[in-house]
Design a protein around this motif. Structure first.
Motif, PDB file in Angstrom:
ATOM      1  N   VAL A 248       0.868  -1.185   0.000  1.00 38.37           N
ATOM      2  CA  VAL A 248       0.000   0.000   0.000  1.00 38.37           C
ATOM      3  C   VAL A 248       0.902   1.232   0.000  1.00 38.37           C
ATOM      4  N   TYR A 249       0.504   2.223  -0.769  1.00 35.09           N
ATOM      5  CA  TYR A 249       1.303   3.443  -0.907  1.00 35.09           C
ATOM      6  C   TYR A 249       0.466   4.659  -0.532  1.00 35.09           C
ATOM      7  N   TRP A 250       1.183   5.713  -0.206  1.00 32.05           N
ATOM      8  CA  TRP A 250       0.560   7.004   0.110  1.00 32.05           C
ATOM      9  C   TRP A 250       0.949   7.982  -0.992  1.00 32.05           C
ATOM     10  N   TRP A 251      -0.061   8.435  -1.725  1.00 30.60           N
ATOM     11  CA  TRP A 251       0.180   9.435  -2.766  1.00 30.60           C
ATOM     12  C   TRP A 251      -0.120  10.808  -2.173  1.00 30.60           C
ATOM     13  N   HIS A 252       0.922  11.632  -2.040  1.00 30.96           N
ATOM     14  CA  HIS A 252       0.773  12.925  -1.384  1.00 30.96           C
ATOM     15  C   HIS A 252       1.802  13.888  -1.941  1.00 30.96           C
ATOM     16  N   GLU A 253       1.332  15.032  -2.410  1.00 31.06           N
ATOM     17  CA  GLU A 253       2.212  16.075  -2.945  1.00 31.06           C
ATOM     18  C   GLU A 253       3.133  15.544  -4.037  1.00 31.06           C
ATOM     19  N   GLY A 254       2.566  14.732  -4.913  1.00 36.45           N
ATOM     20  CA  GLY A 254       3.312  14.252  -6.071  1.00 36.45           C
ATOM     21  C   GLY A 254       4.301  13.147  -5.797  1.00 36.45           C
ATOM     22  N   ARG A 255       4.236  12.529  -4.606  1.00 38.77           N
ATOM     23  CA  ARG A 255       5.165  11.444  -4.270  1.00 38.77           C
ATOM     24  C   ARG A 255       4.396  10.191  -3.888  1.00 38.77           C
ATOM     25  N   LEU A 256       4.971   9.043  -4.237  1.00 44.24           N
ATOM     26  CA  LEU A 256       4.380   7.745  -3.914  1.00 44.24           C
ATOM     27  C   LEU A 256       5.258   7.088  -2.858  1.00 44.24           C
ATOM     28  N   THR A 257       4.761   7.045  -1.621  1.00 42.25           N
ATOM     29  CA  THR A 257       5.549   6.570  -0.486  1.00 42.25           C
ATOM     30  C   THR A 257       4.998   5.246   0.029  1.00 42.25           C
ATOM     31  N   LEU A 258       5.885   4.287   0.241  1.00 34.91           N
ATOM     32  CA  LEU A 258       5.474   2.992   0.773  1.00 34.91           C
ATOM     33  C   LEU A 258       5.032   3.127   2.229  1.00 34.91           C
ATOM     34  N   ILE A 259       3.891   2.507   2.546  1.00 37.41           N
ATOM     35  CA  ILE A 259       3.453   2.364   3.934  1.00 37.41           C
ATOM     36  C   ILE A 259       3.699   0.906   4.310  1.00 37.41           C
ATOM     37  N   ARG A 260       4.714   0.663   5.107  1.00 38.70           N
ATOM     38  CA  ARG A 260       5.059  -0.709   5.462  1.00 38.70           C
ATOM     39  C   ARG A 260       3.962  -1.307   6.333  1.00 38.70           C
ATOM     40  N   ALA A 261       3.298  -2.334   5.826  1.00 38.92           N
ATOM     41  CA  ALA A 261       2.214  -2.995   6.545  1.00 38.92           C
ATOM     42  C   ALA A 261       2.342  -4.496   6.320  1.00 38.92           C
ATOM     43  N   ASP A 262       2.615  -5.236   7.369  1.00 39.48           N
ATOM     44  CA  ASP A 262       2.828  -6.675   7.261  1.00 39.48           C
ATOM     45  C   ASP A 262       1.676  -7.440   7.904  1.00 39.48           C
ATOM     46  N   ILE A 263       1.229  -8.454   7.222  1.00 38.74           N
ATOM     47  CA  ILE A 263       0.190  -9.327   7.755  1.00 38.74           C
ATOM     48  C   ILE A 263       0.873 -10.460   8.501  1.00 38.74           C
ATOM     49  N   VAL A 264       0.619 -10.573   9.808  1.00 38.26           N
ATOM     50  CA  VAL A 264       1.282 -11.582  10.632  1.00 38.26           C
ATOM     51  C   VAL A 264       0.222 -12.458  11.302  1.00 38.26           C
ATOM     52  N   LEU A 265       0.594 -13.714  11.558  1.00 33.38           N
ATOM     53  CA  LEU A 265      -0.279 -14.646  12.257  1.00 33.38           C
ATOM     54  C   LEU A 265       0.109 -14.688  13.725  1.00 33.38           C
ATOM     55  N   GLN A 266      -0.883 -14.502  14.593  1.00 34.75           N
ATOM     56  CA  GLN A 266      -0.631 -14.544  16.041  1.00 34.75           C
ATOM     57  C   GLN A 266      -1.801 -15.263  16.701  1.00 34.75           C
ATOM     58  N   ASP A 267      -1.496 -16.347  17.379  1.00 36.45           N
ATOM     59  CA  ASP A 267      -2.536 -17.170  18.026  1.00 36.45           C
ATOM     60  C   ASP A 267      -3.599 -17.601  17.018  1.00 36.45           C
ATOM     61  N   GLY A 268      -3.147 -17.916  15.808  1.00 36.40           N
ATOM     62  CA  GLY A 268      -4.062 -18.399  14.793  1.00 36.40           C
ATOM     63  C   GLY A 268      -4.852 -17.321  14.095  1.00 36.40           C
ATOM     64  N   LEU A 269      -4.644 -16.080  14.461  1.00 38.84           N
ATOM     65  CA  LEU A 269      -5.371 -14.966  13.852  1.00 38.84           C
ATOM     66  C   LEU A 269      -4.416 -14.081  13.060  1.00 38.84           C
ATOM     67  N   ALA A 270      -4.903 -13.591  11.927  1.00 42.73           N
ATOM     68  CA  ALA A 270      -4.101 -12.686  11.102  1.00 42.73           C
ATOM     69  C   ALA A 270      -4.361 -11.251  11.534  1.00 42.73           C
ATOM     70  N   ARG A 271      -3.291 -10.506  11.695  1.00 43.94           N
ATOM     71  CA  ARG A 271      -3.462  -9.091  12.016  1.00 43.94           C
ATOM     72  C   ARG A 271      -2.432  -8.276  11.253  1.00 43.94           C
ATOM     73  N   LEU A 272      -2.736  -7.010  11.111  1.00 45.03           N
ATOM     74  CA  LEU A 272      -1.876  -6.120  10.337  1.00 45.03           C
ATOM     75  C   LEU A 272      -0.974  -5.320  11.266  1.00 45.03           C
ATOM     76  N   VAL A 273       0.324  -5.385  11.006  1.00 41.48           N
ATOM     77  CA  VAL A 273       1.296  -4.598  11.765  1.00 41.48           C
ATOM     78  C   VAL A 273       1.814  -3.498  10.850  1.00 41.48           C
ATOM     79  N   VAL A 274       1.497  -2.259  11.187  1.00 34.54           N
ATOM     80  CA  VAL A 274       1.817  -1.122  10.326  1.00 34.54           C
ATOM     81  C   VAL A 274       2.997  -0.350  10.896  1.00 34.54           C
ATOM     82  N   ALA A 275       3.965  -0.066  10.027  1.00 33.54           N
ATOM     83  CA  ALA A 275       5.112   0.776  10.394  1.00 33.54           C
ATOM     84  C   ALA A 275       5.126   1.950   9.407  1.00 33.54           C
TER      85      ALA A 275
END
Length: 289
Positions: A248-275
């Motif tokens: 997923v990217y952020w388009w802002h002021e003419g720039r395309l910036t990566l939003i680091r977001a990883d899908i991880v499994l924890q206790d059998g459930l998938a959750r999104l960890v965003v940096a």
């Protein structure tokens, strides 16, 4: 053995020029052609079952930047492509001829075999915008023949993309989250990010973007804390499509910036960890108030 001849020997020639010309002559002979160089060395004419003019200005520039071990590959590609283009009556080294055919295409960095063999620019760390003619990337030795820098050629290509078509816009939902999908007939949808404001209202904080394939953009406005849920929905969609990029990217002021977001499994459930990058983190903090 006399592999080739010159119309006239210049008064001063570098050893590199002599070696390159010898290599061109050898490759030409292996392809069944003899060659005659222009007096200034800017081109050669292949003679065999037909005559073909091959421009060399860009090739000479390119070999000057590359180790000698690369020269045979560069020369072989250059002459082979000149022969192939002759059937199409297209000389990519002639900017006036190819200018209307220049386009752009966005690719994942990992999908480009050798970034030194294409002309383009990084949109960010994992995406590049390539300069193309027809359906293939332009090579540095071809663009090196043109009387304009590569950056200017890319802008000419961008202008052509804008003139080609207008993307189709439709409102859809991803698991209940409203988004906009923009699609086109050509693999240059990401180039239209420059004109996104002509398609839909863009908030001051920009939009989230995923690129499921070269023909499609999916965007969501960054206009409220609901953007966190949208980020999750877009990331999952991008992974499932397994297309141009799973990110997923952020388009802002003419720039395309990566939003680091990883899908991880924890206790059998998938959750999104965003940096998120620092600037986007500040936007999220403000929206959360």
């Amino acid at each position: 053995m006399n592999l080739f001849k010159r119309d006239r020997e210049p008064s001063r020639r570098s050893i590199e020029d002599v070696d390159l010309d010898s290599l061109l002559g050898l490759v030409a002979e292996s392809l069944g052609y003899s060659c005659v160089f222009a007096a200034d060395g800017s081109s050669l004419t292949l003679s065999g079952d037909r005559e073909i003019l091959v421009r060399l200005t860009g090739l000479r520039r390119e070999v000057g930047r590359r180790p000698r071990d690369d020269w045979p590959m560069l020369v072989s590609e250059h002459l082979a492509n000149a022969l192939a283009a002759a059937d199409e009556r297209l000389d990519v080294c002639d900017l006036d001829q190819v200018k209307p055919l220049l386009r752009t295409r966005v690719e994942a960095v990992d999908e480009v075999a050798d970034l030194t063999r294409v002309v383009g620019r990084h949109l960010n760390g994992d995406l590049v915008e390539l300069l193309t003619v027809g359906s293939r990337p332009v090579r540095p030795e071809e663009a090196g023949c043109w009387p304009v820098p590569s950056g200017r050629a890319l802008e000419l290509a961008v202008t052509n993309v804008g003139r080609d078509e207008r993307l189709e816009l439709e409102a859809i939902e991803l698991s209940g989250t409203p988004v906009w999908r923009l699609t086109g007939r050509t693999p240059a949808a990401a180039t239209h990010l420059r004109w996104l404001g002509d398609y839909l209202p863009i908030p001051a904080d920009g939009v989230l973007v995923v690129l499921p394939d070269p023909y499609t953009l999916i965007v969501h406005p960054v206009d409220g804390i609901g953007v966190v849920r949208a980020l999750e929905r877009l990331r999952v969609h991008a992974v499932r499509t397994d297309g141009l990029s799973p990110q997923v990217y952020w388009w802002h002021e003419g720039r395309l910036t990566l939003i680091r977001a990883d899908i991880v499994l924890q206790d059998g459930l998938a959750r999104l960890v965003v940096a998120p990058p620092p600037e986007f983190a500040k936007v999220l903090a403000r929206l959360a108030v």
